[in-house]
Design an enzyme around this catalytic site. Sequence first.
Site, PDB file in Angstrom:
ATOM      1  N   THR A 180       0.781  -1.247   0.000  1.00 53.33           N
ATOM      2  CA  THR A 180       0.000   0.000   0.000  1.00 53.33           C
ATOM      3  C   THR A 180       0.814   1.299   0.000  1.00 53.33           C
ATOM      4  O   THR A 180       0.609   2.165  -0.847  1.00 53.33           O
ATOM      5  CB  THR A 180      -0.956  -0.001   1.205  1.00 53.33           C
ATOM      6  OG1 THR A 180      -1.816  -1.127   1.058  1.00 53.33           O
ATOM      7  CG2 THR A 180      -1.797   1.260   1.275  1.00 53.33           C
ATOM      8  N   LYS A 233      -7.196   4.409   5.471  1.00 52.19           N
ATOM      9  CA  LYS A 233      -5.829   4.192   5.988  1.00 52.19           C
ATOM     10  C   LYS A 233      -5.059   5.513   6.055  1.00 52.19           C
ATOM     11  O   LYS A 233      -5.112   6.295   5.103  1.00 52.19           O
ATOM     12  CB  LYS A 233      -5.059   3.242   5.066  1.00 52.19           C
ATOM     13  CG  LYS A 233      -5.610   1.829   5.022  1.00 52.19           C
ATOM     14  CD  LYS A 233      -4.742   0.965   4.108  1.00 52.19           C
ATOM     15  CE  LYS A 233      -5.289  -0.457   4.025  1.00 52.19           C
ATOM     16  NZ  LYS A 233      -4.507  -1.300   3.105  1.00 52.19           N
ATOM     17  N   ASP A 234      -4.294   5.720   7.096  1.00 55.39           N
ATOM     18  CA  ASP A 234      -3.487   6.938   7.230  1.00 55.39           C
ATOM     19  C   ASP A 234      -2.522   7.088   6.050  1.00 55.39           C
ATOM     20  O   ASP A 234      -2.451   8.145   5.414  1.00 55.39           O
ATOM     21  CB  ASP A 234      -2.731   6.954   8.581  1.00 55.39           C
ATOM     22  CG  ASP A 234      -2.044   5.640   8.917  1.00 55.39           C
ATOM     23  OD1 ASP A 234      -1.715   4.866   7.983  1.00 55.39           O
ATOM     24  OD2 ASP A 234      -1.821   5.375  10.118  1.00 55.39           O
ATOM     25  N   ARG A 235      -1.800   6.021   5.720  1.00 53.07           N
ATOM     26  CA  ARG A 235      -0.799   6.131   4.642  1.00 53.07           C
ATOM     27  C   ARG A 235      -1.441   6.409   3.279  1.00 53.07           C
ATOM     28  O   ARG A 235      -0.840   7.057   2.428  1.00 53.07           O
ATOM     29  CB  ARG A 235       0.085   4.879   4.593  1.00 53.07           C
ATOM     30  CG  ARG A 235      -0.639   3.556   4.438  1.00 53.07           C
ATOM     31  CD  ARG A 235       0.323   2.384   4.655  1.00 53.07           C
ATOM     32  NE  ARG A 235      -0.281   1.075   4.463  1.00 53.07           N
ATOM     33  CZ  ARG A 235      -0.948   0.394   5.390  1.00 53.07           C
ATOM     34  NH1 ARG A 235      -1.106   0.912   6.603  1.00 53.07           N
ATOM     35  NH2 ARG A 235      -1.443  -0.809   5.137  1.00 53.07           N
ATOM     36  N   HIS A 285      -7.938  -9.449   1.719  1.00 50.50           N
ATOM     37  CA  HIS A 285      -7.091 -10.216   2.641  1.00 50.50           C
ATOM     38  C   HIS A 285      -7.898 -11.255   3.410  1.00 50.50           C
ATOM     39  O   HIS A 285      -7.442 -12.363   3.636  1.00 50.50           O
ATOM     40  CB  HIS A 285      -6.429  -9.281   3.663  1.00 50.50           C
ATOM     41  CG  HIS A 285      -5.241  -8.546   3.128  1.00 50.50           C
ATOM     42  ND1 HIS A 285      -4.101  -9.202   2.710  1.00 50.50           N
ATOM     43  CD2 HIS A 285      -4.998  -7.230   2.969  1.00 50.50           C
ATOM     44  CE1 HIS A 285      -3.210  -8.298   2.301  1.00 50.50           C
ATOM     45  NE2 HIS A 285      -3.737  -7.096   2.435  1.00 50.50           N
ATOM     46  N   HIS A 333      -0.440  -9.950  -0.856  1.00 52.48           N
ATOM     47  CA  HIS A 333       0.224  -9.349  -2.019  1.00 52.48           C
ATOM     48  C   HIS A 333       1.580  -8.876  -1.555  1.00 52.48           C
ATOM     49  O   HIS A 333       1.817  -8.787  -0.366  1.00 52.48           O
ATOM     50  CB  HIS A 333      -0.597  -8.166  -2.542  1.00 52.48           C
ATOM     51  CG  HIS A 333      -0.973  -7.178  -1.465  1.00 52.48           C
ATOM     52  ND1 HIS A 333      -0.153  -6.150  -1.075  1.00 52.48           N
ATOM     53  CD2 HIS A 333      -2.063  -7.127  -0.649  1.00 52.48           C
ATOM     54  CE1 HIS A 333      -0.745  -5.487  -0.085  1.00 52.48           C
ATOM     55  NE2 HIS A 333      -1.894  -6.059   0.208  1.00 52.48           N
TER      56      HIS A 333
HETATM   57 ZN    ZN Z   1      -2.898  -1.594  -0.471  1.00 52.93          ZN
HETATM   58 ZN    ZN Z   2      -3.145  -5.327   1.589  1.00 53.86          ZN
END
Ligand code: ZN
Ligand code: ZN
Length: 548
Positions: free
Chosen positions: A86, A168-170, A315, A492
């Site tokens: 990610t 997500k933060d990122r 996932h 992944h």
């Molecule tokens: Zn991702």
């Molecule tokens: Zn993932």
Amino acid sequence: MVKLFLKKREFLMLKRFIISGFILFTVLSTELFSQTKLVVGIVVDQMRYDYLTRFEKVYGEGGFKRLMNEGTDFTYAHFNYMPTVTAVGHSSVYTGTIPYYHGIIGNEWFDRKLNRDVYCTEDTTESTIGAEGNEGKMSPRHLLSNTITDQLKLFSSGHSKVISICIKDRGAILPGGHSADAAYWYSYNTGKFISSSYYCKALPSWVDKFNNRKLPDQYMAGDWSLSLPADKYDMSSADGVSWEPDMFNEGKNTFPHSFKNIKPEYKYSNLVYTPYGNQLLLELAKETIVNENMGKGKYIDFLAMSFSSTDYVGHAYGPSSVELEDTYIKLDKQIAELLSFLDQKVGKGKYILFLTADHGGSEAHGYLKSIKQPSGEVDRAAVMDSLSKLLTANFKTDGLIKGYSDNQVFLNYDVIKNNNLNRAQVENYSADFLGGIQGIKNVYTRTELLKQQPDRLKKSFVLNGFNNKRSGDVIYEFASGYHEVTGNTATHNTSHSYDTHVPMLFYGNGIPAKKVKDLVFITDIAPTVANLIGITEPRDCFGIPLLP
Ligand code: ZN
Ligand code: ZN
């Protein structure tokens, strides 16, 4: 003479006609060009390319299909580095370059100086805005390159508004670049959108108001039912196969999913494993566009948004699950809603949009096994333990491994130096051992990688993901079908097609309706957008513009 005069007059008229035509063309094309008021970047977490084609018959007309049919659909877009995860994906899409330059080599990586793992966007000097705790102690400071969003800020002397949102933060922080006006992400503890002191001192009142609607509570009071009759899901394996977990403590793993038995403390973190995580982000996107007047000013604005629930569902259940297919059927409707909203609020032809992914995803290990396709898992901790013991026995000293993260081994330079060992020899010995492990295909050493130059094409895949300052000393690549033991149903991060082949769709003002089947790369997105809106590409750009 008369004849000649007429000829001259005709010539002058023709000349005037050509000049006025040219002026008209220039005015029109400037007008067309200047109509773009908003760029919307959409990253769908873990979206493989084949989700566009596999589920095409269950999609409506206004979502993915509108982008595929009315925009430019690059059907063979790939990542050109490893690891495909990610933080690296979001960084590469928005910087137009590879980890070799932008430095985001993983979601987290071992840091030699700190002697611990660092998280890609962690920043202990910042504080959380909008909640208690550490979830907002973040910044983009680890990102070494600038982004297309940063370039827009430079181009407009800061007048363009750049806002980035994600669960997500990122996924929010990295696309916004260094100069974003705001970035908001989801607090798994409180169910609210939060930010960091890097961006603001307090949340704007409209974000507080949005949080006070308590949409996560509403969503989790309901259930997760299929959007279509069960027999329509014939592109997925049966519902409730043995490798799918009971995510919500229901005592079963089949539809409809009930949230009733989720412990209260896990309610908000469980939401992301459902399509409601994407719905929540869509609602925030609409509020952002309206409250921040995105696309309404004199300058081009940029909204970066990433849908994360696709990754969590991928996932948990794997690409062949009914849960995954239903998440995409619902996302298709959410994208359709977003497009109609943009038509209405910003105006058709006044925005451009791209949709891509931060990486693909592998099939569930259990599924591949059940249909007899080669697959397997590698137990990294056990492999590192064996390697450590072998190094000790061979070089007659302890502690040669300082750390490891993702597919990398970090050697201890002090121990090497103090024992008068040759670093390349230790690298090669480790590489020989790792190369013999089942499930590991190729192994590369720092010494040999440093002799090569990165390349836009896939031939320097591992080198492209390598950063001199941050990466380890020995890097291994999994054989196809293999991945690390993670506790997930599917994952992944490899260099294989299931992790690298993703959608790349461009849509909107001046973008032609066509399918392009050439091999293109994820690092081409940022220069393509830069070229479309007439600004300079990011400074470490590695890709090429794909559209005129
Ligand atoms: Zn991702
Ligand atoms: Zn993932």
